[in-house]
Design an enzyme around this catalytic site. Structure first.
Site: not given
Length: 263
Positions: A30-31, A50, A72, A160, A164, A193, A195
């Protein structure tokens, strides 16, 4: 400098990416697809890397100057092969990531490993493989996607958030190590965001509105609102910027956001 002491730069060209090759890892997301369109608009040749080749080809089908590449990042030796096959690369953008929302006490070891492998280990390998070739040529810009979760957390975001925050430390270290060879490494930290990956949150009216209310702008971000930050960090407009984290979060990390007192 001219006689008045001003630079002779044509400032209108600072964001021009003509002649540059950019690779957007996760460019079918999406981004990612918005970043691809934005980089192409500023003149770059863009590779949409991708694991979903069909989705990458869908992104490139309407964009002259973009092509798809199946990647991948978790497959053995896939990253070194990509770095060799796509060389030379002037701009590398890392957007691929995953999240499993669970309390730490409920996390299974394999779930933790999955989040770390995609968000952190693959980023380490991408920065290393592509950054080494950039350093050999003496120039390049790497833009990683961190998150507001690199600096602020909530329940269910432990793995997560850790990846980050760790990614930002990789960015800083790479900036220090590759800077003498002309390579800049920075991060963009989005807030919430709109998405497909956040549809679960927005489908819950109370949850979605709470996230809107948390930012200074009182709303979610659109994916296209991240394009400017990436173009800036990819271009000569940020020629003296490295090791930085640019927050595009609507003020999420700048304000308290829990309560607006009477004034």
């Amino acid at each position: 400098m001219d006689d008045s002491g001003h630079s002779n730069l044509d400032y209108r060209n600072l964001f021009d990416l003509t002649g540059k090759r950019a690779v957007v890892v996760g460019g079918a997301g999406g981004i990612g697809r918005e970043l691809v369109a934005g980089l192409v608009a500023f003149g770059a040749e863009v590779v949409v890397a991708d694991r979903d080749l069909a989705a990458a080809q869908d992104v490139t089908s309407t964009l002259e100057g973009a092509r798809a590449y199946e990647l991948d990042v978790l497959a053995p030796q896939a990253i070194p092969r990509a770095a060799e096959a796509l060389d030379p690369v002037d701009v590398l953008v890392l957007t691929a990531a995953t999240n499993i929302r669970k309390r730490m006490v409920d996390y299974a070891p394999e779930e933790f490993e999955r989040v770390v492998a995609l968000n952190l280990r693959s980023s380490f390998e991408l920065i290393s493989a592509f950054g080494a070739r950039m350093a050999q040529r003496g120039s390049g810009s790497i833009v990683a996607f961190t998150s507001i979760r690199a600096v602020t957390v909530e329940p269910g975001q432990g793995a997560y958030a850790a990846t980050k925050a760790g990614l930002m430390q990789l960015v800083r270290t790479a900036a220090a190590e590759l800077g003498p060879d002309g390579v800049r490494v920075n991060a963009v930290a989005p807030g919430v965001v709109e998405t497909p990956l956040t549809e679960q949150i927005r489908a819950n009216p109370e949850w979605g509105q709470a996230y809107s209310d948390k930012s200074a702008l009182g709303r979610w971000s659109r994916p296209d609102e991240l394009v400017g930050a990436v173009v800036y960090l990819a271009s000569e407009a940020s020629s003296f910027v490295t090791g930085s984290q640019l927050f595009v979060d609507g003020g999420w990390t700048a304000i308290d956001g829990r309560y607006t007192p009477p004034t």
